[in-house]
Every structure is written in C-alpha cells, then in structure tokens.
Design a protein around this motif. Structure first.
Motif, mmCIF file in Angstrom:
data_model
loop_
_atom_site.group_PDB
_atom_site.id
_atom_site.type_symbol
_atom_site.label_atom_id
_atom_site.label_comp_id
_atom_site.label_asym_id
_atom_site.label_seq_id
_atom_site.Cartn_x
_atom_site.Cartn_y
_atom_site.Cartn_z
ATOM 1 N N MET A 70 -3.541 3.857 1.787
ATOM 2 C CA MET A 70 -2.290 3.685 1.051
ATOM 3 C C MET A 70 -1.973 2.200 0.994
ATOM 4 N N ASP A 71 -1.899 1.643 -0.205
ATOM 5 C CA ASP A 71 -1.627 0.225 -0.379
ATOM 6 C C ASP A 71 -0.186 0.004 -0.824
ATOM 7 N N PHE A 72 0.443 -1.020 -0.242
ATOM 8 C CA PHE A 72 1.833 -1.345 -0.527
ATOM 9 C C PHE A 72 1.965 -2.842 -0.734
ATOM 10 N N THR A 73 2.941 -3.227 -1.558
ATOM 11 C CA THR A 73 3.247 -4.646 -1.676
ATOM 12 C C THR A 73 3.847 -5.107 -0.347
ATOM 13 N N PRO A 74 3.834 -6.406 -0.072
ATOM 14 C CA PRO A 74 4.473 -6.880 1.159
ATOM 15 C C PRO A 74 5.942 -6.435 1.273
ATOM 16 N N ASP A 75 6.684 -6.454 0.175
ATOM 17 C CA ASP A 75 8.083 -6.015 0.232
ATOM 18 C C ASP A 75 8.194 -4.531 0.570
ATOM 19 N N GLU A 76 7.331 -3.709 -0.027
ATOM 20 C CA GLU A 76 7.334 -2.280 0.294
ATOM 21 C C GLU A 76 6.973 -2.062 1.761
ATOM 22 N N ALA A 77 6.011 -2.833 2.259
ATOM 23 C CA ALA A 77 5.597 -2.701 3.659
ATOM 24 C C ALA A 77 6.744 -3.067 4.597
ATOM 25 N N ARG A 78 7.515 -4.092 4.238
ATOM 26 C CA ARG A 78 8.677 -4.458 5.060
ATOM 27 C C ARG A 78 9.711 -3.339 5.079
#
Length: 64
Positions: free
Chosen positions: A36-44
């Motif tokens: 599952m890949d997320f943008t850095p903002d989504e990961a935060r």
C-alpha cells in the motif's frame, strides 16, 4: 467481522520509503502480499491515527 473481531492470523508489516517518493506499508500474511503506497502527507495522517488509537487503547496512560 469488524476491527474489534479477533483472528488467529500471523502477519508481517514493513514500512519504508519507495524510490518514487511514496511511503509503503507492506503487509504479508496468510499467503497474501499487500503493498500500500501513500503520499508523505497521507502517511503522516495514518501515523496520527495510529497514535490516537494507541492513546485511546491505553486509556491515555502512554507517552505522548
């Protein structure tokens, strides 16, 4: 089945950056591999949700 339903499944979780600037959560278990890949903002945002859930789970006794 919901989030509060216990299951007897073992799984491994790996978290790290990708070469495309994304954050990958990689779950492996029960014969499945789920990247599952997320943008850095989504990961935060996900990290904040995990911390909030941990805080609720321990009744607010953990470190902040």
């Amino acid at each position: 089945m919901g989030i509060d339903t216990e299951r007897d499944i073992e799984a491994n979780l790996q978290i790290g950056p990708t070469d495309k600037g994304m954050v990958r959560l990689f779950v492996e278990g029960g014969g499945l591999e789920i990247p599952m890949d997320f943008t850095p903002d989504e990961a935060r945002e996900i990290a904040e949700e995990i911390i909030a859930a941990a805080h609720r789970a321990d009744g607010g006794k953990g470190k902040r």
